[in-house]
Design a protein around this motif. Structure first.
Motif, PDB file in Angstrom:
ATOM      1  N   ASP A 221      61.072  62.050 107.224  1.00 34.37           N
ATOM      2  CA  ASP A 221      61.287  60.662 106.777  1.00 34.37           C
ATOM      3  C   ASP A 221      60.743  60.446 105.368  1.00 34.37           C
ATOM      4  N   ALA A 222      59.567  61.038 105.090  1.00 37.08           N
ATOM      5  CA  ALA A 222      58.968  60.884 103.757  1.00 37.08           C
ATOM      6  C   ALA A 222      59.836  61.545 102.693  1.00 37.08           C
ATOM      7  N   LEU A 223      60.383  62.716 103.013  1.00 37.85           N
ATOM      8  CA  LEU A 223      61.246  63.417 102.059  1.00 37.85           C
ATOM      9  C   LEU A 223      62.518  62.609 101.795  1.00 37.85           C
ATOM     10  N   SER A 224      63.044  62.011 102.840  1.00 38.37           N
ATOM     11  CA  SER A 224      64.245  61.185 102.675  1.00 38.37           C
ATOM     12  C   SER A 224      63.961  59.996 101.759  1.00 38.37           C
ATOM     13  N   SER A 225      62.803  59.367 101.952  1.00 35.87           N
ATOM     14  CA  SER A 225      62.426  58.232 101.118  1.00 35.87           C
ATOM     15  C   SER A 225      62.212  58.662  99.668  1.00 35.87           C
ATOM     16  N   LEU A 226      61.537  59.810  99.487  1.00 37.60           N
ATOM     17  CA  LEU A 226      61.304  60.311  98.127  1.00 37.60           C
ATOM     18  C   LEU A 226      62.610  60.659  97.439  1.00 37.60           C
ATOM     19  N   ARG A 227      63.525  61.245  98.192  1.00 39.49           N
ATOM     20  CA  ARG A 227      64.805  61.610  97.591  1.00 39.49           C
ATOM     21  C   ARG A 227      65.578  60.368  97.163  1.00 39.49           C
ATOM     22  N   SER A 228      65.478  59.302  97.952  1.00 37.10           N
ATOM     23  CA  SER A 228      66.139  58.051  97.563  1.00 37.10           C
ATOM     24  C   SER A 228      65.577  57.512  96.248  1.00 37.10           C
ATOM     25  N   VAL A 229      64.249  57.629  96.102  1.00 37.65           N
ATOM     26  CA  VAL A 229      63.619  57.207  94.848  1.00 37.65           C
ATOM     27  C   VAL A 229      64.103  58.084  93.698  1.00 37.65           C
ATOM     28  N   CYS A 230      64.166  59.379  93.944  1.00 38.92           N
ATOM     29  CA  CYS A 230      64.626  60.315  92.894  1.00 38.92           C
ATOM     30  C   CYS A 230      66.068  60.023  92.495  1.00 38.92           C
ATOM     31  N   LEU A 231      66.913  59.673  93.468  1.00 40.51           N
ATOM     32  CA  LEU A 231      68.321  59.403  93.171  1.00 40.51           C
ATOM     33  C   LEU A 231      68.464  58.244  92.190  1.00 40.51           C
ATOM     34  N   ARG A 232      67.571  57.265  92.296  1.00 44.12           N
ATOM     35  CA  ARG A 232      67.617  56.131  91.371  1.00 44.12           C
ATOM     36  C   ARG A 232      67.309  56.556  89.948  1.00 44.12           C
ATOM     37  N   SER A 233      66.473  57.579  89.800  1.00 41.32           N
ATOM     38  CA  SER A 233      65.960  57.919  88.472  1.00 41.32           C
ATOM     39  C   SER A 233      67.043  58.467  87.550  1.00 41.32           C
ATOM     40  N   PHE A 234      68.039  59.159  88.101  1.00 37.95           N
ATOM     41  CA  PHE A 234      69.027  59.812  87.235  1.00 37.95           C
ATOM     42  C   PHE A 234      69.952  58.805  86.561  1.00 37.95           C
ATOM     43  N   PRO A 235      70.525  57.853  87.294  1.00 36.54           N
ATOM     44  CA  PRO A 235      71.301  56.819  86.594  1.00 36.54           C
ATOM     45  C   PRO A 235      70.440  55.985  85.652  1.00 36.54           C
ATOM     46  N   GLU A 236      69.183  55.746  86.035  1.00 29.60           N
ATOM     47  CA  GLU A 236      68.297  54.955  85.175  1.00 29.60           C
ATOM     48  C   GLU A 236      68.001  55.699  83.873  1.00 29.60           C
ATOM     49  N   LEU A 237      67.879  57.023  83.949  1.00 26.57           N
ATOM     50  CA  LEU A 237      67.646  57.806  82.734  1.00 26.57           C
ATOM     51  C   LEU A 237      68.817  57.651  81.773  1.00 26.57           C
ATOM     52  N   ILE A 238      70.037  57.802  82.294  1.00 22.71           N
ATOM     53  CA  ILE A 238      71.226  57.646  81.455  1.00 22.71           C
ATOM     54  C   ILE A 238      71.285  56.231  80.876  1.00 22.71           C
ATOM     55  N   ALA A 239      70.974  55.233  81.713  1.00 21.56           N
ATOM     56  CA  ALA A 239      71.017  53.834  81.252  1.00 21.56           C
ATOM     57  C   ALA A 239      69.986  53.591  80.157  1.00 21.56           C
ATOM     58  N   ASN A 240      68.804  54.164  80.297  1.00 19.45           N
ATOM     59  CA  ASN A 240      67.760  53.982  79.282  1.00 19.45           C
ATOM     60  C   ASN A 240      68.152  54.633  77.961  1.00 19.45           C
ATOM     61  N   ILE A 241      68.821  55.774  78.048  1.00 19.35           N
ATOM     62  CA  ILE A 241      69.263  56.454  76.821  1.00 19.35           C
ATOM     63  C   ILE A 241      70.304  55.584  76.101  1.00 19.35           C
ATOM     64  N   LYS A 242      71.213  55.015  76.885  1.00 21.94           N
ATOM     65  CA  LYS A 242      72.224  54.141  76.279  1.00 21.94           C
ATOM     66  C   LYS A 242      71.581  52.895  75.682  1.00 21.94           C
ATOM     67  N   ALA A 243      70.563  52.393  76.370  1.00 21.33           N
ATOM     68  CA  ALA A 243      69.889  51.185  75.873  1.00 21.33           C
ATOM     69  C   ALA A 243      69.180  51.441  74.559  1.00 21.33           C
ATOM     70  N   GLY A 244      68.868  52.709  74.272  1.00 18.67           N
ATOM     71  CA  GLY A 244      68.188  53.034  73.018  1.00 18.67           C
ATOM     72  C   GLY A 244      69.031  52.737  71.800  1.00 18.67           C
ATOM     73  N   ALA A 245      70.364  52.634  71.981  1.00 18.42           N
ATOM     74  CA  ALA A 245      71.250  52.373  70.837  1.00 18.42           C
ATOM     75  C   ALA A 245      71.633  50.916  70.728  1.00 18.42           C
ATOM     76  N   VAL A 246      71.055  50.067  71.559  1.00 15.86           N
ATOM     77  CA  VAL A 246      71.450  48.653  71.593  1.00 15.86           C
ATOM     78  C   VAL A 246      70.390  47.784  70.919  1.00 15.86           C
ATOM     79  N   GLY A 247      70.852  46.870  70.080  1.00 11.00           N
ATOM     80  CA  GLY A 247      69.961  45.862  69.479  1.00 11.00           C
ATOM     81  C   GLY A 247      68.975  46.423  68.491  1.00 11.00           C
ATOM     82  N   LYS A 248      69.353  47.480  67.754  1.00 13.37           N
ATOM     83  CA  LYS A 248      68.418  48.060  66.791  1.00 13.37           C
ATOM     84  C   LYS A 248      69.071  48.111  65.402  1.00 13.37           C
TER      85      LYS A 248
END
Length: 606
Positions: A334-361
């Protein structure tokens, strides 16, 4: 003839005599027989009376013997009861054991219901007394303060107490139970007493084990906020391994010290024993998850490292904490499943943060390496340390889904599954790099002064290429596909060309030949060239090109290329336009020689 007649006559006379004698003997015997019958009739009543008296005497002797034996038994039971009620004294366990064994033997072979009931009551009391001693020694081994070492140190069961417990456990296992002594009147009560003691054993040892691990759980949670994420994740994995080590030792100890060592009851007791450990594990991982979700981008490698470390304990946990304890719940899974769910969020967020680096500067950028570029490189450099977790999580997320549905459709025939971790990792890293490059290009083009934008783009693309491809660490370059390598190389070449065009084209254009070859035109070209050279030098004092130590070779290459572009052109222009041909004071316009121009250009990159 006369002689024969005489002999016959003689024989007849003898025969008559014999017959007379026989008749007399028969008469005598008949008289004797009659007398014997009369004697028997006279003696028979006396004989019968004598037999009755003998039987009565024998019965009296037997009763006296029984009375004496019962009295003796009463005294023995009273003696045994006094001994049992005192409880097992130090050094006298064997005497206590023998007394109980005598009582059990009496119950087995004697028919007196009263004696059996009394003996059973005493045996039950004796079993309770020995069980109390067992519980007391277990409590002593499970009390006090756990070790205060910052690093986990396994604390074994007190050897001296274990030596004391061994004979007690051996004796408890010989006590009558319903399974072995179905007719023993105290068997059920003794079984209940031993079950309670065994349940108490599990609770005491479980709480003690939790105390030994609790301080280390708090320590690793505190450290996870401050130390390197990969290291913190490994510490959490090591802590879980320590928990399994403790649980395994406790299982072996339980097998040796359980009063009722049946597999089913040992499993039940062990399940009770590990309940505090599982509670501690769940609360620790819950606190960790809360911290991860609060700042996922900061703690992404903590999540990935923890997932990788805990995954290594999956089979051990399943065997020890589930199978041996007779439990279906698997908290680690159960703990591994929960951790994996957290990890899954990180990959789209990484891409989104990179894109946000080019906005409003908008406006003039800092030509140093952008924060989102350094963070992206740091992320990619750490991926090899948690490669297994990243690959597994990406497969769960699905190829391309980290781009959050940007019109990407993955054909069913091309969908990746187990065994394709390396391929999906290459795809993800390519998308990370290409998104980073796209954001950098957007940022560089948004600047009002293209020269600064070109320096910014060159510095950032070079930083990416140097750290991921030219001088990588942790083998991150092995995760780059051929497409990713070409992306970095081609964009570096393009960025360098843009830099040359934005910064040197005006300088080169100033010396370009045109139709106007008048003296004033030559003077103006020299003046413009040196004005642009001053501007170029001044610009590079604030906007350093390829500033990092790792980019020193590339900086030297750019320096040489700039010199080769400008200096030969300057030399040719000077040669075509000698100072005496257009001015009486050429030093006013030709302020530096070709060598000095080259030195000044090279000073930009020193």
């Amino acid at each position: 003839m006369d002689d024969e007649a005489a002999e016959i006559e003689l024989l007849e006379q003898n025969l008559n005599k014999t017959r007379q004698i026989s008749q007399k003997m028969t008469a005598i015997l008949s008289s004797f027989d009659n007398r014997l019958v009369k004697l028997e009739k006279a003696i028979l009543p006396l004989y019968a009376s004598t037999q009755l008296l003998t039987r009565r005497a024998s019965n009296i002797d037997s009763v006296l013997g029984k009375i004496e034996e019962v009295a003796s038994n009463r005294d023995g039971i009273a003696t045994e009861e006094a001994l049992i009620l005192r409880g097992p004294q130090p050094g006298q366990l064997e005497t206590y054991k023998e007394a109980l064994e005598r009582l059990n033997a009496g119950i087995a072979f004697k028919s007196s219901e009263e004696d059996t009931s009394q003996a059973a009551r005493i045996v039950e009391t004796g079993a309770a007394k020995v069980t109390q001693l067992y519980t007391k020694l277990v409590a002593e081994s499970s009390a006090g303060s756990p070790p205060g070492d910052p690093e986990f140190t396994f604390t074994p069961f007190d050897p001296s107490l274990r030596v004391q417990l061994a004979p007690i456990v051996a004796f408890l296992r010989t006590l009558p139970l319903p399974a072995t002594h179905p007719n023993h009147p105290a068997a059920l009560a003794i079984q209940s007493t031993l079950r309670d003691a065994q349940r108490g054993y599990g609770e005491m040892r479980g709480n003690w084990s939790r105390k030994c691990l609790e301080s280390h759980a708090k320590r690793i949670l505190d450290r996870s906020e401050n130390v390197d994420g990969v290291l913190a994740g490994r510490e959490i994995g090591a802590w879980a391994q320590n928990m399994l080590t403790v649980a395994k030792e406790e299982y072996n100890l339980l097998s040796d010290l359980a009063p009722i060592p049946t597999s089913s009851l040992v499993a039940t007791t062990f399940s009770s024993l590990i309940t505090p450990l599982i509670s501690l594990f769940k609360s620790t991982l819950s606190s960790l998850n809360t911290s991860l979700k609060r700042n996922l981008q900061k703690h992404i490698f903590l999540a990935l490292s923890t997932y990788t470390s805990l995954s290594e304990s999956e089979s051990h946990w399943e065997d020890l904490m589930c199978r041996r304890a007779g439990r279906r719940e698997n908290e680690l899974k159960d703990a591994l499943s929960s951790l994996r769910s957290v990890c899954l969020r990180s990959f789209p967020e990484l891409i989104a943060n990179i894109k946000a680096g080019a906005v409003g500067k908008g406006g003039e950028p800092n030509t140093n390496v952008a924060d989102f570029v350094t963070s992206t490189v740091e992320f990619l450099e750490r991926v090899p340390e948690v490669k297994t977790a990243v690959g597994s999580a990406l497969l769960k997320l699905g190829d391309g889904n980290w781009k959050m549905g940007e019109g990407i459709t993955v054909p069913k025939t091309a969908r990746l599954g187990e065994g394709d971790e390396d391929l999906i990792l290459e795809n993800f890293i390519f998308d990370v790099v290409s998104t980073t490059v796209a954001s950098l290009v957007t940022l560089s083009r948004s600047q009002r002064r293209p020269a600064f934008g070109s320096i910014f783009l060159l510095n950032n693309i070079s930083y990416l290429r140097t750290h991921l491809l030219i001088q990588p660490i942790n083998g991150v370059d092995a995760l780059l596909s051929s497409q990713g390598r070409e992306l970095l190389n081609s964009n570096f070449r393009t960025a360098k060309a843009n830099y040359m065009d934005a910064n040197l084209s005006p300088l080169l254009t100033a010396l370009a030949e045109d139709k106007d070859k008048s003296k004033s035109s030559v003077k103006e070209k020299f003046m413009r060239f040196f004005d642009l050279l001053d501007e170029l030098v001044e610009r590079h004092t604030t906007a350093v090109v390829l500033p990092g130590d790792l980019e020193a070779d590339e900086r030297e290459t750019v320096c040489q290329e700039v010199a080769l572009l400008v200096v030969p052109l300057f030399q040719r222009f000077v040669q075509k336009n000698p100072g005496k041909d257009f001015s009486r004071n050429p030093q006013k316009y030709i302020k530096l020689s070709a060598t000095e121009v080259e030195a000044r250009l090279k000073s930009i990159y020193s």
